[in-house]
Design an enzyme around this catalytic site. Structure first.
Site, PDB file in Angstrom:
ATOM      1  N   HIS A  35      23.870  19.974   6.942  1.00  0.00           N
ATOM      2  CA  HIS A  35      24.581  18.761   6.127  1.00  0.00           C
ATOM      3  C   HIS A  35      25.550  18.115   6.656  1.00  0.00           C
ATOM      4  O   HIS A  35      26.213  18.671   7.567  1.00  0.00           O
ATOM      5  CB  HIS A  35      25.580  19.854   5.068  1.00  0.00           C
ATOM      6  CG  HIS A  35      26.291  19.139   4.044  1.00  0.00           C
ATOM      7  ND1 HIS A  35      25.569  18.474   3.024  1.00  0.00           N
ATOM      8  CD2 HIS A  35      27.515  18.624   4.170  1.00  0.00           C
ATOM      9  CE1 HIS A  35      26.476  17.772   2.373  1.00  0.00           C
ATOM     10  NE2 HIS A  35      27.633  17.899   3.050  1.00  0.00           N
ATOM     11  N   GLY A  65      -1.408  -5.342   3.059  1.00  0.00           N
ATOM     12  CA  GLY A  65      -1.366  -3.943   3.579  1.00  0.00           C
ATOM     13  C   GLY A  65      -0.308  -3.738   4.670  1.00  0.00           C
ATOM     14  O   GLY A  65       0.814  -4.313   4.560  1.00  0.00           O
TER      15      GLY A  65
HETATM   16  P1  NAD Z   1      -4.652  -2.795   5.776  1.00  0.00           P
HETATM   17  O1  NAD Z   1      -6.129  -2.416   5.437  1.00  0.00           O
HETATM   18  O2  NAD Z   1      -3.566  -2.036   5.654  1.00  0.00           O
HETATM   19  O3  NAD Z   1      -4.366  -3.855   4.911  1.00  0.00           O
HETATM   20  C1  NAD Z   1      -5.292  -5.067   4.487  1.00  0.00           C
HETATM   21  C2  NAD Z   1      -4.905  -5.563   3.103  1.00  0.00           C
HETATM   22  O4  NAD Z   1      -5.601  -6.917   2.828  1.00  0.00           O
HETATM   23  C3  NAD Z   1      -5.385  -4.841   2.011  1.00  0.00           C
HETATM   24  O5  NAD Z   1      -4.255  -4.465   1.138  1.00  0.00           O
HETATM   25  C4  NAD Z   1      -6.429  -5.757   1.306  1.00  0.00           C
HETATM   26  O6  NAD Z   1      -6.643  -5.402  -0.046  1.00  0.00           O
HETATM   27  C5  NAD Z   1      -5.817  -6.958   1.817  1.00  0.00           C
HETATM   28  N1  NAD Z   1      -7.223  -7.951   1.744  1.00  0.00           N
HETATM   29  C6  NAD Z   1      -8.527  -7.692   2.256  1.00  0.00           C
HETATM   30  N2  NAD Z   1      -9.100  -8.889   2.084  1.00  0.00           N
HETATM   31  C7  NAD Z   1      -8.467  -9.853   1.504  1.00  0.00           C
HETATM   32  C8  NAD Z   1      -8.527 -11.135   1.183  1.00  0.00           C
HETATM   33  N3  NAD Z   1      -9.628 -11.875   1.376  1.00  0.00           N
HETATM   34  N4  NAD Z   1      -7.444 -11.746   0.490  1.00  0.00           N
HETATM   35  C9  NAD Z   1      -6.238 -11.077   0.561  1.00  0.00           C
HETATM   36  N5  NAD Z   1      -6.165  -9.938   0.603  1.00  0.00           N
HETATM   37  C10 NAD Z   1      -7.108  -9.087   1.374  1.00  0.00           C
HETATM   38  O7  NAD Z   1      -5.078  -3.640   7.161  1.00  0.00           O
HETATM   39  P2  NAD Z   1      -3.681  -4.327   8.070  1.00  0.00           P
HETATM   40  O8  NAD Z   1      -2.570  -4.499   7.460  1.00  0.00           O
HETATM   41  O9  NAD Z   1      -4.595  -5.354   8.669  1.00  0.00           O
HETATM   42  O10 NAD Z   1      -3.688  -3.176   9.129  1.00  0.00           O
HETATM   43  C11 NAD Z   1      -4.800  -2.732   9.757  1.00  0.00           C
HETATM   44  C12 NAD Z   1      -4.830  -1.249  10.327  1.00  0.00           C
HETATM   45  O11 NAD Z   1      -3.878  -1.178  11.466  1.00  0.00           O
HETATM   46  C13 NAD Z   1      -4.336  -0.422   9.160  1.00  0.00           C
HETATM   47  O12 NAD Z   1      -5.072   0.055   8.434  1.00  0.00           O
HETATM   48  C14 NAD Z   1      -3.546   0.727   9.939  1.00  0.00           C
HETATM   49  O13 NAD Z   1      -4.478   1.541  10.226  1.00  0.00           O
HETATM   50  C15 NAD Z   1      -3.040  -0.114  10.970  1.00  0.00           C
HETATM   51  N6  NAD Z   1      -1.606  -0.127  11.101  1.00  0.00           N
HETATM   52  C16 NAD Z   1      -0.793   0.881  10.924  1.00  0.00           C
HETATM   53  C17 NAD Z   1       0.580   0.712  10.945  1.00  0.00           C
HETATM   54  C18 NAD Z   1       1.391   1.843  10.783  1.00  0.00           C
HETATM   55  O14 NAD Z   1       0.894   3.016  10.721  1.00  0.00           O
HETATM   56  N7  NAD Z   1       2.550   1.626  10.370  1.00  0.00           N
HETATM   57  C19 NAD Z   1       1.060  -0.652  10.923  1.00  0.00           C
HETATM   58  C20 NAD Z   1       0.287  -1.701  11.147  1.00  0.00           C
HETATM   59  C21 NAD Z   1      -1.013  -1.372  11.201  1.00  0.00           C
END
Ligand code: NAD
Ligand code: FAD
Length: 472
Positions: free
Chosen positions: A451, A188
């Site tokens: 531009h 993620g």
């Molecule tokens: P996320 O929800 O973005 O991603 C978590 C990922 O882990 C998902 O794709 C999910 O399918 C996967 N997953 C869950 N359980 C799993 C498992 N047991 N095995 C393998 N994969 C698994 O969460 P994150 O990356 O931890 O980030 C947390 C939050 O922090 C985000 O939802 C966001 O709100 C915030 N964040 C935002 C930004 C940004 O705005 N650029 C950057 C970093 C974090």
């Protein structure tokens, strides 16, 4: 013990809490903010800002390496670059210090009383501030209590954080030295932003993602260029795989198997470190919040469209209230709550909350995707414009990706924008403004854009939806 009286008491000095405090101060509300760790919260200290600093440093290093290997089409040749990780981290820490110091100064200017310590809730109007050892230092009584306690990383029960081998984003953002190999669990936001960063810094990276594709929060078409870049960077991707537990035997790493197939034989992935990034959860435990018996929405504090909780004069904003856990949402809620307490009429009803993922390439989504618009019963017009047809993108040596617009077919009112490509995070402002202002395709398509700029691709996307694109 000393008891302090205040009108507004804010728990947490992250983007939600500190913005609420600044606005409240501006509006003449007597405000006290309690912070247990550091002003700026997750975002400034261990989140948005340090991650973006390291993303930039890693990209610069990767570019220098490409130039050193004679790969630069620009004709730039450099000697083999080296990386002083301690200096990189010191630079990142310097940015964090400047920003958190700035927050402290802004709060002081607005006469917000900042109390350092951990708030323990006694009732909806009384909080005890304790030191790190749990020793009570002060009591604070308030008229309004604002919960801005934020969130914390989700821990996998079979892979508990140990701060060294099994780490969260917090440790990954302050490495003393880089591992040679890293497994990232979760493809993620955090897993990919930091996975790509570590790879560009020279670490061999594997990503294990339970879903069938990366960044499942975004639509598949948008994330395809990111997946292609991961492959090009040599990041090993294990999609549709889950972690079973730590690697069997003495190996450091994890055992994984296909998601949903409990009978499959696990595969062992070896690595010096494992970064677990499987989401964040609202911080609701360990400080007496349960005593208030607020209505909850899953793990999050339930709020209405004014950020009121189920208890009178107890408010909640930001990550503690659940998704989307984004700094700019927390800030907007904080500003609004301060204004409501000051007597203004406000509601949290944004037409959009932008989502930006700072991967390579970057991904932006604002408003509705074509599928979401159709699911909301809109008849839609949708069009894409490729950066390959944008002169500025070419001069930046970054012309992969595209912009997509979604608009109502009948009125041409814009419902959503999505983009993937280099620097598209900076286009999010234009996307958000057009939606909040109720712009139609014609408004954007007939605005003269500078531009050469990436912004011209926004104009061309709108024109293309009208069947009038000029450069494609
Ligand atoms: P996320 O929800 O973005 O991603 C978590 C990922 O882990 C998902 O794709 C999910 O399918 C996967 N997953 C869950 N359980 C799993 C498992 N047991 N095995 C393998 N994969 C698994 O969460 P994150 O990356 O931890 O980030 C947390 C939050 O922090 C985000 O939802 C966001 O709100 C915030 N964040 C935002 C930004 C940004 O705005 N650029 C950057 C970093 C974090
Ligand atoms: P927080 O920032 O978590 O602040 C809460 C504060 O409350 C903390 O300082 C904590 O110490 C304090 N606190 C908690 N309980 C108590 C108590 N009992 N007493 C005293 N103090 C207490 N979002 C984006 O929009 N863009 C990004 O690029 C982005 N990148 C991120 C990268 C990473 C690695 C991470 C982890 C997160 C990222 N986020 C990003 C998410 C963003 O950091 C959060 O959405 C944001 O910080 C939430 O703000 P908040 O004020 O609700 O909580």
């Amino acid at each position: 013990m000393q008891t302090l009286q205040t009108k507004l008491l804010i728990l947490g000095g992250g983007p939600g809490g500190y913005v609420a405090a600044i606005r409240a101060g501006q509006l003449g509300i007597q405000t006290t903010l309690v912070e247990g760790q550091a002003l700026g919260g997750t975002c400034l200290n261990i989140g948005c800002i340090p991650s973006k600093a390291l993303i930039h440093a890693a990209s610069e290093y990767a570019r220098a390496q490409a130039q050193a290997s004679g790969d630069s089409p620009l004709g730039i040749r450099v000697q083999k670059p080296t990386l002083d990780v301690a200096q990189t981290i010191a630079w990142k820490d310097g940015i964090v210090q400047r920003l958190t110091g700035g927050v402290g100064a802004l709060l002081k200017r607005q006469k917000v009383q900042v109390v350092q310590g951990w708030a323990h809730i006694l009732d909806g109007k009384t909080v005890e501030v304790r030191d790190a050892q749990g020793q009570a230092m002060q009591r604070i009584q308030c008229e309004h209590l604002l919960l801005a306690n934020g969130s914390q990383p989700v821990e996998l029960p079979m892979l508990p954080f140990d701060g060294q081998r099994i780490i969260s984003s917090t440790e990954a953002l302050s490495p003393q030295q880089l591992p040679k190999t890293l497994i990232v669990v979760g493809g993620g936001y955090i897993g990919l932003e930091l996975g790509i960063t570590y790879r560009k810094l020279g670490v061999a990276v594997s990503v294990v993602e339970a879903a069938p594709r990366i960044l499942p929060a975004y639509d598949a078409e948008l994330t395809r260029p990111v997946q292609a870049r991961l492959e090009k960077l040599g990041i090993a991707l294990y999609l549709n795989h889950q972690v079973v537990g730590p690697a069997s035997g003495k190996t450091t790493g994890v055992d994984i198997r296909p998601a949903g197939d409990a009978n499959a034989k696990p595969t062992t992935l070896k690595a010096e470190q494992v970064l677990v990034a499987v989401g964040r959860k609202p911080r609701t435990e360990g400080y007496g919040l349960d005593g208030l018996q607020l209505n909850m929405k899953g793990r999050a504090v339930q709020i209405d469209e004014q950020c009121r909780t189920s208890m009178r004069n107890v408010w909640a904003i930001g990550d503690i209230t659940g998704e989307p856990m984004l700094a700019h949402r927390a800030m907007a809620q904080g500003e609004m709550v301060a204004e409501i307490i000051a007597g203004k009429t406000r509601r949290f009803e944004p037409a959009q909350i932008p989502a930006v993922c700072f991967t390579d390439p970057e991904v932006v989504s604002v408003g509705l995707s074509p599928e979401e618009a159709k699911a909301a019963d809109h008849e839609v017009l949708s069009a894409q414009f490729p950066f390959a047809a944008n002169g500025r993108a070419m001069t930046l040596e970054d012309s992969e990706g595209f912009i997509r617009v979604v608009a109502r077919k009948d009125t041409h009112r814009i419902l959503g924008w999505q983009a993937v490509g280099g620097h598209v995070a900076e286009l999010a402002a234009a996307f958000s403004q057009s939606i909040e202002m109720g712009a139609r395709l014609e408004d954007v398509g007939h605005t003269i854009h500078a531009h050469p700029s990436l912004g011209e691709a926004i104009q061309e996307t709108a024109l293309r939806a009208l069947g009038q694109a000029l450069h494609v």
